[in-house]
Write a protein that holds these residues in place. Structure first.
Motif, PDB file in Angstrom:
ATOM      1  N   ILE A 110     -55.478  10.901 -36.659  1.00 12.22           N
ATOM      2  CA  ILE A 110     -56.547  11.301 -37.582  1.00 12.22           C
ATOM      3  C   ILE A 110     -56.434  10.405 -38.807  1.00 12.22           C
ATOM      4  CG2 ILE A 110     -57.434  13.170 -39.031  1.00 12.22           C
ATOM      5  CD1 ILE A 110     -56.220  15.145 -36.963  1.00 12.22           C
ATOM      6  N   ARG A 111     -57.509   9.640 -39.085  1.00  8.08           N
ATOM      7  CA  ARG A 111     -57.463   8.739 -40.236  1.00  8.08           C
ATOM      8  C   ARG A 111     -58.144   9.356 -41.437  1.00  8.08           C
ATOM      9  NH1 ARG A 111     -56.935   2.974 -39.808  1.00  8.08           N
ATOM     10  NH2 ARG A 111     -56.148   2.458 -37.740  1.00  8.08           N
ATOM     11  N   LEU A 112     -57.483   9.235 -42.580  1.00  3.92           N
ATOM     12  CA  LEU A 112     -58.038   9.717 -43.847  1.00  3.92           C
ATOM     13  C   LEU A 112     -58.328   8.533 -44.746  1.00  3.92           C
ATOM     14  CD1 LEU A 112     -55.872  12.632 -45.322  1.00  3.92           C
ATOM     15  CD2 LEU A 112     -58.175  12.788 -44.388  1.00  3.92           C
ATOM     16  N   ARG A 113     -59.428   8.633 -45.478  1.00  2.00           N
ATOM     17  CA  ARG A 113     -59.745   7.620 -46.478  1.00  2.00           C
ATOM     18  C   ARG A 113     -60.451   8.334 -47.615  1.00  2.00           C
ATOM     19  NH1 ARG A 113     -60.710   2.120 -45.227  1.00  2.00           N
ATOM     20  NH2 ARG A 113     -58.948   2.525 -43.872  1.00  2.00           N
ATOM     21  N   SER A 114     -59.938   8.192 -48.835  1.00  2.00           N
ATOM     22  CA  SER A 114     -60.554   8.835 -50.016  1.00  2.00           C
ATOM     23  C   SER A 114     -60.870  10.314 -49.786  1.00  2.00           C
ATOM     24  CB  SER A 114     -61.840   8.107 -50.414  1.00  2.00           C
ATOM     25  OG  SER A 114     -61.591   6.739 -50.592  1.00  2.00           O
ATOM     26  N   GLY A 115     -59.928  11.023 -49.170  1.00  3.09           N
ATOM     27  CA  GLY A 115     -60.068  12.469 -49.005  1.00  3.09           C
ATOM     28  C   GLY A 115     -60.917  12.912 -47.833  1.00  3.09           C
ATOM     29  N   LYS A 116     -61.436  11.945 -47.057  1.00  6.35           N
ATOM     30  CA  LYS A 116     -62.291  12.317 -45.915  1.00  6.35           C
ATOM     31  C   LYS A 116     -61.676  11.850 -44.605  1.00  6.35           C
ATOM     32  CE  LYS A 116     -66.643  11.823 -48.387  1.00  6.35           C
ATOM     33  NZ  LYS A 116     -67.656  10.814 -48.679  1.00  6.35           N
ATOM     34  N   VAL A 117     -61.952  12.615 -43.544  1.00 10.68           N
ATOM     35  CA  VAL A 117     -61.558  12.165 -42.204  1.00 10.68           C
ATOM     36  C   VAL A 117     -62.547  11.094 -41.776  1.00 10.68           C
ATOM     37  CG1 VAL A 117     -61.330  12.840 -39.789  1.00 10.68           C
ATOM     38  CG2 VAL A 117     -60.527  14.378 -41.581  1.00 10.68           C
TER      39      VAL A 117
ATOM     40  N   SER B  51     -54.976   8.762 -50.317  1.00 11.42           N
ATOM     41  CA  SER B  51     -56.097   9.180 -49.473  1.00 11.42           C
ATOM     42  C   SER B  51     -56.141  10.692 -49.235  1.00 11.42           C
ATOM     43  CB  SER B  51     -56.053   8.432 -48.130  1.00 11.42           C
ATOM     44  OG  SER B  51     -54.843   8.665 -47.458  1.00 11.42           O
ATOM     45  N   GLY B  52     -55.104  11.405 -49.679  1.00 10.43           N
ATOM     46  CA  GLY B  52     -55.119  12.866 -49.555  1.00 10.43           C
ATOM     47  C   GLY B  52     -54.183  13.416 -48.493  1.00 10.43           C
ATOM     48  N   LYS B  53     -53.287  12.576 -47.979  1.00  6.26           N
ATOM     49  CA  LYS B  53     -52.407  12.993 -46.879  1.00  6.26           C
ATOM     50  C   LYS B  53     -51.494  14.156 -47.288  1.00  6.26           C
ATOM     51  CE  LYS B  53     -50.442   8.926 -46.403  1.00  6.26           C
ATOM     52  NZ  LYS B  53     -51.050   8.224 -47.571  1.00  6.26           N
ATOM     53  N   THR B  54     -50.817  13.994 -48.416  1.00  8.65           N
ATOM     54  CA  THR B  54     -49.886  15.041 -48.850  1.00  8.65           C
ATOM     55  C   THR B  54     -50.648  16.323 -49.188  1.00  8.65           C
ATOM     56  OG1 THR B  54     -48.233  13.472 -49.622  1.00  8.65           O
ATOM     57  CG2 THR B  54     -48.186  15.650 -50.636  1.00  8.65           C
ATOM     58  N   THR B  55     -51.795  16.164 -49.847  1.00 10.21           N
ATOM     59  CA  THR B  55     -52.619  17.336 -50.178  1.00 10.21           C
ATOM     60  C   THR B  55     -52.980  18.085 -48.898  1.00 10.21           C
ATOM     61  OG1 THR B  55     -53.507  16.131 -52.078  1.00 10.21           O
ATOM     62  CG2 THR B  55     -54.733  18.056 -51.353  1.00 10.21           C
TER      63      THR B  55
ATOM     64  N   ILE C 271     -62.185  16.167 -49.141  1.00 10.96           N
ATOM     65  CA  ILE C 271     -63.620  16.449 -49.133  1.00 10.96           C
ATOM     66  C   ILE C 271     -64.052  16.860 -47.731  1.00 10.96           C
ATOM     67  CG2 ILE C 271     -65.929  15.509 -49.589  1.00 10.96           C
ATOM     68  CD1 ILE C 271     -64.356  13.364 -51.376  1.00 10.96           C
ATOM     69  N   ASP C 272     -64.350  18.135 -47.571  1.00 10.07           N
ATOM     70  CA  ASP C 272     -64.950  18.659 -46.348  1.00 10.07           C
ATOM     71  C   ASP C 272     -64.196  18.238 -45.072  1.00 10.07           C
ATOM     72  OD1 ASP C 272     -66.765  20.156 -44.953  1.00 10.07           O
ATOM     73  OD2 ASP C 272     -68.285  18.570 -44.849  1.00 10.07           O
ATOM     74  N   VAL C 273     -62.920  18.546 -45.038  1.00  6.52           N
ATOM     75  CA  VAL C 273     -62.095  18.187 -43.873  1.00  6.52           C
ATOM     76  C   VAL C 273     -62.149  19.305 -42.832  1.00  6.52           C
ATOM     77  CG1 VAL C 273     -59.731  17.751 -43.078  1.00  6.52           C
ATOM     78  CG2 VAL C 273     -60.549  16.704 -45.209  1.00  6.52           C
TER      79      VAL C 273
END
Ligand SMILES: Nc1ncnc2c1ncn2[C@@H]1O[C@H](COP(=O)(O)OP(=O)(O)O)[C@@H](O)[C@H]1O
Ligand SMILES: [Mg+2]
Length: 245
Positions: free
Chosen positions: A221-228, A51-55, A31-33
């Motif tokens: 850079i931390r990701l959580r639920s698709g967001k930075v 959290s979206g890391k691979t994506t 989401i809006d990275v």
């Protein structure tokens, strides 16, 4: 790793979103990275499972394109590239290391590395492959098939394959995820020492859910639920040797 970080950006993400449709459900994997990564940085992307890391790594590594937003890598606009263009870019410019190694099972260690160089249409592939296999400490295993190698050895072959391509960008998706702690440290050491590519600083992105690994990075850079959720420089990265988890 203390990096010579200059202003030369190698990755530019602007407002990246990625949605997957699963039946009637929309999964918002990213989401809006938005961020920029400069040449020579050693980055850890840290986040829990899902959290979206691979994506995210797939967008940078030209495996997939975003649903929305803009992706530029090494000066190439990947935003709307077709599959063929993405594959060609990936073959030439990206060294990818996967959690599950992704070696070709019918090729030996040497052939796996050689094949990646051949795909780049470079010369002396076998000679180069031998050199790099030696660098990762596997010269006695060159003729083994992946099934005859331990997990750590397979990951070394995968690293050799990525290094042999001489790319300026290395992407590693949970590279120690399948390995025991000591083997994991060895793999991280190899990755950190890969930072120099013929006097040019390589850019290395390591994706992990392991907060300890983040201590080796120049920037996390931390990701959580698709967001930075945070993007922080680390003033004193430690040597992988000093890691404990
Ligand atoms: N090909 C796909 N189809 C549908 N959903 C997916 C797909 N890939 C990932 N997802 C979903 O997107 C979210 C992020 O996944 P992923 O990027 O694999 O996270 P991570 O690598 O951090 O574990 C998860 O909810 C996952 O289930
Ligand atoms: Mg993942």
């Amino acid at each position: 790793m203390s990096g010579i970080i200059d202003d030369h950006s190698v990755i530019n993400l602007e407002g990246i979103s990625k949605n997957y449709k699963v039946g009637d459900i929309d999964v918002n994997a990213l989401i809006d990275v938005t961020f920029t990564i400069n040449q020579g940085e050693l980055i850890v992307i840290l986040g829990p499972s899902g959290s979206g890391k691979t994506t995210l790594l797939n967008m940078i590594g030209a495996i997939d394109i975003p649903s929305k937003g803009h992706v530029e890598v090494l000066g190439y606009n990947l935003t709307k590239a077709n599959r063929h263009a993405l594959a060609a870019f990936r073959r030439q410019h990206i060294g990818f290391i996967f959690q599950f190694f992704n070696l070709l099972p019918t090729l030996t260690a040497l052939e796996n590395v050689e094949y990646a160089i051949l795909l780049q249409k470079k010369k002396n592939a076998q000679e180069k492959a031998r050199e790099v296999i030696k660098e990762v400490g596997l010269d006695e295993r060159v003729n083994h098939f992946p099934s005859e190698l331990s997990g750590g050895e397979q990951q070394r072959v995968a690293i050799a394959r990525a290094l042999a391509k001489q790319t300026d960008l290395i992407l590693a998706d949970e590279p120690t995820g399948e390995l025991d702690y000591e083997t994991g440290i060895q793999i991280l050491k190899l990755l950190v020492s890969a930072a120099i590519n013929e006097n040019k600083k390589r850019t290395i992105l390591i994706v992990t859910h392991n907060a300890d690994i983040a201590k080796i990075a120049d920037r996390v850079i931390r990701l959580r639920s698709g967001k930075v959720i945070s993007d922080i420089k680390n003033p004193s990265p430690i040597d992988p040797e000093e890691l404990r988890w």
